[in-house]
Scaffold this motif. Structure first.
Motif, PDB file in Angstrom:
ATOM      1  N   LYS A  62       0.812  -1.217   0.000  1.00 21.32           N
ATOM      2  CA  LYS A  62       0.000   0.000   0.000  1.00 21.32           C
ATOM      3  C   LYS A  62       0.844   1.266   0.000  1.00 21.32           C
ATOM      4  CE  LYS A  62      -3.607   2.677   0.458  1.00 21.32           C
ATOM      5  NZ  LYS A  62      -4.573   2.861  -0.648  1.00 21.32           N
ATOM      6  N   PHE A  63       1.937   1.277   0.763  1.00 26.51           N
ATOM      7  CA  PHE A  63       2.724   2.497   0.954  1.00 26.51           C
ATOM      8  C   PHE A  63       4.127   2.321   0.380  1.00 26.51           C
ATOM      9  CE2 PHE A  63      -0.322   2.295   4.482  1.00 26.51           C
ATOM     10  CZ  PHE A  63      -0.943   3.537   4.361  1.00 26.51           C
ATOM     11  N   ASP A  64       4.586   3.317  -0.361  1.00 31.12           N
ATOM     12  CA  ASP A  64       5.980   3.332  -0.806  1.00 31.12           C
ATOM     13  C   ASP A  64       6.889   3.597   0.392  1.00 31.12           C
ATOM     14  OD1 ASP A  64       5.205   2.978  -3.444  1.00 31.12           O
ATOM     15  OD2 ASP A  64       5.078   5.145  -3.821  1.00 31.12           O
ATOM     16  N   ASP A  65       7.969   2.851   0.488  1.00 31.65           N
ATOM     17  CA  ASP A  65       8.941   3.043   1.578  1.00 31.65           C
ATOM     18  C   ASP A  65       8.230   3.176   2.924  1.00 31.65           C
ATOM     19  OD1 ASP A  65      11.056   3.190  -0.363  1.00 31.65           O
ATOM     20  OD2 ASP A  65      10.469   5.277  -0.734  1.00 31.65           O
ATOM     21  N   PRO A  66       7.471   2.170   3.321  1.00 32.65           N
ATOM     22  CA  PRO A  66       6.621   2.306   4.509  1.00 32.65           C
ATOM     23  C   PRO A  66       7.390   2.498   5.813  1.00 32.65           C
ATOM     24  CG  PRO A  66       6.711   0.020   3.799  1.00 32.65           C
ATOM     25  CD  PRO A  66       7.369   0.829   2.724  1.00 32.65           C
ATOM     26  N   ASP A  67       8.659   2.109   5.857  1.00 28.19           N
ATOM     27  CA  ASP A  67       9.435   2.253   7.081  1.00 28.19           C
ATOM     28  C   ASP A  67      10.171   3.581   7.144  1.00 28.19           C
ATOM     29  OD1 ASP A  67       8.656  -0.287   8.018  1.00 28.19           O
ATOM     30  OD2 ASP A  67      10.191  -1.245   6.799  1.00 28.19           O
ATOM     31  N   ASP A  68       9.938   4.452   6.174  1.00 30.97           N
ATOM     32  CA  ASP A  68      10.486   5.813   6.190  1.00 30.97           C
ATOM     33  C   ASP A  68       9.402   6.791   6.618  1.00 30.97           C
ATOM     34  OD1 ASP A  68      12.839   4.765   5.224  1.00 30.97           O
ATOM     35  OD2 ASP A  68      12.479   5.369   3.146  1.00 30.97           O
ATOM     36  N   PHE A  69       9.800   7.769   7.432  1.00 31.52           N
ATOM     37  CA  PHE A  69       8.895   8.834   7.863  1.00 31.52           C
ATOM     38  C   PHE A  69       9.012   9.966   6.852  1.00 31.52           C
ATOM     39  CE2 PHE A  69       7.429  12.496  10.131  1.00 31.52           C
ATOM     40  CZ  PHE A  69       6.542  12.043  11.093  1.00 31.52           C
ATOM     41  N   LYS A  70       7.964  10.201   6.073  1.00 36.61           N
ATOM     42  CA  LYS A  70       8.010  11.166   4.978  1.00 36.61           C
ATOM     43  C   LYS A  70       6.993  12.288   5.195  1.00 36.61           C
ATOM     44  CE  LYS A  70       9.525   8.092   1.252  1.00 36.61           C
ATOM     45  NZ  LYS A  70       9.239   7.666  -0.143  1.00 36.61           N
ATOM     46  N   LEU A  71       7.506  13.500   5.364  1.00 37.98           N
ATOM     47  CA  LEU A  71       6.610  14.640   5.485  1.00 37.98           C
ATOM     48  C   LEU A  71       5.909  14.949   4.166  1.00 37.98           C
ATOM     49  CD1 LEU A  71       8.759  17.089   7.658  1.00 37.98           C
ATOM     50  CD2 LEU A  71       6.754  15.777   8.366  1.00 37.98           C
ATOM     51  N   ASP A  72       6.501  14.538   3.056  1.00 34.41           N
ATOM     52  CA  ASP A  72       5.918  14.836   1.740  1.00 34.41           C
ATOM     53  C   ASP A  72       5.218  13.620   1.131  1.00 34.41           C
ATOM     54  OD1 ASP A  72       8.152  13.317   1.280  1.00 34.41           O
ATOM     55  OD2 ASP A  72       8.953  14.568  -0.332  1.00 34.41           O
ATOM     56  N   ARG A  73       4.760  12.700   1.986  1.00 31.92           N
ATOM     57  CA  ARG A  73       4.034  11.540   1.461  1.00 31.92           C
ATOM     58  C   ARG A  73       2.762  12.036   0.771  1.00 31.92           C
ATOM     59  NH1 ARG A  73       4.774   6.297   2.170  1.00 31.92           N
ATOM     60  NH2 ARG A  73       6.301   6.632   3.845  1.00 31.92           N
ATOM     61  N   ARG A  74       2.612  11.695  -0.495  1.00 30.36           N
ATOM     62  CA  ARG A  74       1.529  12.287  -1.302  1.00 30.36           C
ATOM     63  C   ARG A  74       0.154  11.780  -0.889  1.00 30.36           C
ATOM     64  NH1 ARG A  74       2.925  14.210  -7.085  1.00 30.36           N
ATOM     65  NH2 ARG A  74       5.066  14.918  -6.830  1.00 30.36           N
ATOM     66  N   THR A  75       0.029  10.489  -0.701  1.00 33.03           N
ATOM     67  CA  THR A  75      -1.240   9.930  -0.244  1.00 33.03           C
ATOM     68  C   THR A  75      -0.979   9.158   1.040  1.00 33.03           C
ATOM     69  OG1 THR A  75      -0.933   7.954  -1.611  1.00 33.03           O
ATOM     70  CG2 THR A  75      -2.217   9.767  -2.550  1.00 33.03           C
ATOM     71  N   ASN A  76      -1.829   9.355   2.002  1.00 31.71           N
ATOM     72  CA  ASN A  76      -1.582   8.747   3.312  1.00 31.71           C
ATOM     73  C   ASN A  76      -2.906   8.238   3.890  1.00 31.71           C
ATOM     74  OD1 ASN A  76      -0.498   7.903   5.702  1.00 31.71           O
ATOM     75  ND2 ASN A  76       0.432   9.856   6.252  1.00 31.71           N
ATOM     76  N   HIS A  77      -3.443   7.217   3.242  1.00 38.96           N
ATOM     77  CA  HIS A  77      -4.710   6.651   3.687  1.00 38.96           C
ATOM     78  C   HIS A  77      -4.453   5.604   4.775  1.00 38.96           C
ATOM     79  CE1 HIS A  77      -6.588   8.825   0.486  1.00 38.96           C
ATOM     80  NE2 HIS A  77      -5.951   8.152  -0.459  1.00 38.96           N
ATOM     81  N   HIS A  78      -3.859   6.081   5.881  1.00 37.57           N
ATOM     82  CA  HIS A  78      -3.544   5.173   6.978  1.00 37.57           C
ATOM     83  C   HIS A  78      -4.813   4.722   7.694  1.00 37.57           C
ATOM     84  CE1 HIS A  78      -4.386   8.191  10.056  1.00 37.57           C
ATOM     85  NE2 HIS A  78      -3.686   9.071   9.343  1.00 37.57           N
ATOM     86  N   LEU A  79      -4.668   3.685   8.504  1.00 35.39           N
ATOM     87  CA  LEU A  79      -5.804   3.114   9.224  1.00 35.39           C
ATOM     88  C   LEU A  79      -5.698   3.329  10.730  1.00 35.39           C
ATOM     89  CD1 LEU A  79      -6.141  -0.277   7.283  1.00 35.39           C
ATOM     90  CD2 LEU A  79      -7.450   1.835   6.938  1.00 35.39           C
ATOM     91  N   ALA A  80      -4.968   4.360  11.136  1.00 31.77           N
ATOM     92  CA  ALA A  80      -4.797   4.600  12.569  1.00 31.77           C
ATOM     93  C   ALA A  80      -6.131   4.866  13.261  1.00 31.77           C
ATOM     94  CB  ALA A  80      -3.844   5.765  12.798  1.00 31.77           C
ATOM     95  N   PHE A  81      -7.091   5.421  12.532  1.00 29.16           N
ATOM     96  CA  PHE A  81      -8.419   5.664  13.101  1.00 29.16           C
ATOM     97  C   PHE A  81      -9.433   4.614  12.655  1.00 29.16           C
ATOM     98  CE2 PHE A  81      -6.709  10.113  13.050  1.00 29.16           C
ATOM     99  CZ  PHE A  81      -6.652  10.269  14.434  1.00 29.16           C
ATOM    100  N   GLY A  82      -8.961   3.528  12.059  1.00 34.21           N
ATOM    101  CA  GLY A  82      -9.865   2.505  11.568  1.00 34.21           C
ATOM    102  C   GLY A  82     -10.424   2.862  10.206  1.00 34.21           C
TER     103      GLY A  82
END
Length: 392
Positions: free
Chosen positions: A312-332
């Motif tokens: 789902k995420f490019d370079d998921p183990d990198d913290f990127k301030l400029d991540r273009r799309t960030n459809h994370h599931l932290a809130f479900g």
């Protein structure tokens, strides 16, 4: 095929959490544990999201924690299924929309300002205890109409409930639960006698199907707001402050460009999901994610693993301030997506803004010495830092 073993309650799993998640995720979309009577875990983003969206197959009504948390009543609306869930969520949404959340900005800034005032002359602090921990429960106290100073009681009850449920200390769990719900029952009685401008008072006046809400349902709402409404946000604040402290480039960028802080909040939620797992119960025999599940099976939705899935995420183990799309599931996701997400984002953002404005040069005392609490939350014991005495 033998499923890989995974249990987020393992004592030392948080020391190598994301390495473990990647190993299991790459091996199988489903993992299993014999603990707590046996349960499964979905490890990949697409499967976790699909399960969260499918309330007809995966129910919350039998509880969302593994092991059971110790509530005498369901956490409303999280632990009820549609259509009942839909009615409660529709009723509660106005209290949690962005405009309603923004009403707490002054409270949040006052709390974090007071917290920083208390440590700036010391040159050292525990950011977990003195910065991250006070803000969310104080906001919850205002929201529910509690005495503000009682926020420490919430923290104590939550810690006792989590520990006793994880370690299957049933007597201690029942005692902590009785104290929490006794407090909420007394608070509800006070609101009925003398309503104010707070969520509990408004719920006393609410109706559903032409009848007032039963006390049991109001207490279910109050317990969800009181417990889940602050616990994960404390973790999110601490985890993001730790990451900023570990990464000079991120810190410099946020100090130079405060407008990037909202992006840092989103990336922090993805990178270190403050709640790494919630559960569902299978409603009918089915095949899902390539595995045959039986009615009644417990299944963990592993948000923390899904948010690091390279499918789902490019370079998921990198913290990127400029991540273009960030459809994370932290809130479900889906019908049960976190009601308080806008308030949580506001709290995290303001705390980071104020810390970087007034104590921008904090340093972690020992970056490698973080002790994590096992379980469904990404929770540390302490975040020791130093900084120049008399910061702004």
């Amino acid at each position: 095929m033998t499923l890989p073993r995974l249990d987020v309650n393992d004592e030392n799993i948080h020391e190598c959490l994301y390495e473990t998640f990647k190993e299991v995720r790459d091996a199988s979309p489903v993992a299993h544990s014999e603990r707590y009577g046996g349960y499964y875990t979905l490890t990949r983003y697409d499967d976790v999201r699909r399960a969260a969206m499918n309330h007809e197959l995966f129910s919350t009504a039998q509880g969302v924690t593994i092991p059971a948390f110790g509530r005498p009543v369901p956490a409303i609306p999280l632990e009820v299924d549609p259509p009942e869930h839909t009615a409660y969520r529709r009723m509660l949404l106005p209290y949690f929309r962005p405009a309603a959340a923004s009403n707490f900005e002054r409270v949040i800034r006052d709390v974090i300002t007071g917290a920083i005032d208390g440590i700036v002359g010391l040159g050292e602090a525990d950011f977990y205890k003195e910065i991250a921990e006070p803000v969310p429960p104080v906001v919850v106290a205002h929201l529910l109409g509690m005495r503000v100073e009682d926020w420490t009681l919430l923290r104590t009850w939550v810690a006792r409930l989590i520990k006793s449920s994880r370690e299957q200390e049933h007597g201690a769990n029942e005692e902590a639960s009785a104290e929490l719900f006794g407090y909420l029952s007394d608070l509800l009685r006070d609101k009925r006698a003398d309503p104010k401008d707070d969520l509990l008072s408004h719920l006393v006046a609410e109706e559903m199907d032409g009848a007032p809400l039963p006390d049991e349902r109001i207490l279910g709402i109050a317990s969800l707001v009181g417990v889940a409404g602050h616990e994960t946000t404390v973790n999110a604040i601490a985890n993001l402050l730790r990451h900023i402290g570990l990464n000079p480039a991120v810190r410099a960028a946020l100090i130079a460009h405060p407008e990037l802080i909202p992006a840092a909040v989103e990336e922090g939620l993805r990178y270190d999901a403050p709640q790494i797992q919630l559960a569902r119960t299978v409603r009918t025999d089915c095949e899902f994610a390539g595995h045959r599940f039986s009615q009644g099976d417990k299944v963990g939705l592993l948000w923390g693993s899904a948010n690091r899935d390279d499918r789902k995420f490019d370079d998921p183990d990198d913290f990127k301030l400029d991540r273009r799309t960030n459809h994370h599931l932290a809130f479900g996701a889906g019908a049960h997506k976190c009601l308080g997400e806008h308030l949580a984002r506001l709290e995290i953002r303001i705390v980071v803004e104020e810390v970087l404005r007034r104590i921008p040069d904090y340093r972690l005392v020992d970056p490698d010495a973080v002790e994590w609490t096992p379980g469904m939350n990404r929770e540390m014991h302490a975040l020791r830092v130093t900084f120049p005495v008399g910061a702004a």
